[in-house]
Design a protein around this motif. Sequence first.
Motif, PDB file in Angstrom:
ATOM      1  N   ILE A   6      -0.437 -15.747  27.812  1.00 49.41           N
ATOM      2  CA  ILE A   6      -0.805 -15.482  29.205  1.00 49.41           C
ATOM      3  C   ILE A   6      -0.190 -16.534  30.115  1.00 49.41           C
ATOM      4  N   TRP A   7      -0.159 -17.783  29.666  1.00 48.15           N
ATOM      5  CA  TRP A   7       0.529 -18.847  30.420  1.00 48.15           C
ATOM      6  C   TRP A   7       1.993 -18.454  30.640  1.00 48.15           C
ATOM      7  N   SER A   8       2.656 -18.043  29.562  1.00 45.66           N
ATOM      8  CA  SER A   8       4.069 -17.660  29.645  1.00 45.66           C
ATOM      9  C   SER A   8       4.273 -16.497  30.605  1.00 45.66           C
ATOM     10  N   LEU A   9       3.330 -15.558  30.616  1.00 43.67           N
ATOM     11  CA  LEU A   9       3.403 -14.431  31.554  1.00 43.67           C
ATOM     12  C   LEU A   9       3.334 -14.927  32.997  1.00 43.67           C
ATOM     13  N   GLY A  10       2.453 -15.872  33.264  1.00 39.86           N
ATOM     14  CA  GLY A  10       2.351 -16.425  34.619  1.00 39.86           C
ATOM     15  C   GLY A  10       3.631 -17.113  35.058  1.00 39.86           C
ATOM     16  N   ILE A  11       4.231 -17.894  34.167  1.00 40.39           N
ATOM     17  CA  ILE A  11       5.491 -18.575  34.488  1.00 40.39           C
ATOM     18  C   ILE A  11       6.588 -17.544  34.725  1.00 40.39           C
ATOM     19  N   THR A  12       6.608 -16.487  33.896  1.00 39.09           N
ATOM     20  CA  THR A  12       7.598 -15.426  34.066  1.00 39.09           C
ATOM     21  C   THR A  12       7.404 -14.727  35.409  1.00 39.09           C
ATOM     22  N   ALA A  13       6.157 -14.479  35.808  1.00 35.40           N
ATOM     23  CA  ALA A  13       5.883 -13.843  37.107  1.00 35.40           C
ATOM     24  C   ALA A  13       6.402 -14.705  38.248  1.00 35.40           C
ATOM     25  N   ILE A  14       6.168 -16.004  38.169  1.00 37.56           N
ATOM     26  CA  ILE A  14       6.668 -16.913  39.204  1.00 37.56           C
ATOM     27  C   ILE A  14       8.193 -16.887  39.236  1.00 37.56           C
TER      28      ILE A  14
END
Length: 98
Positions: free
Chosen positions: A45-53
Amino acid sequence: AKLADFGVSAQLDNTLSKRQTIIGTPFWMAPEVIQQAKYDYKADIWSLGITAIELAEGKHPYESHSIMRIMKRISTEAPPSLSSSRWSADFVDFAASA
């Protein structure tokens, strides 16, 4: 759109499963992965947030730093956030929650 990277993956058999491996590019690693602590689905989920940014802003939040500096910042600082106010409140909340 669907995004996936299964270059290195493992199946967690239940929601309480934990992993303790460090493989991959640190740009998208959660703090607990960089610190080589046990981690679970929340690291994804952390990686998803970074990808979204990254998708929104067109660059990784720490792209101008060396890999060692990135790992230090992710391990010790608050999570990065969207730098622009042009995003909807829902999207900002999504990125911040991930």
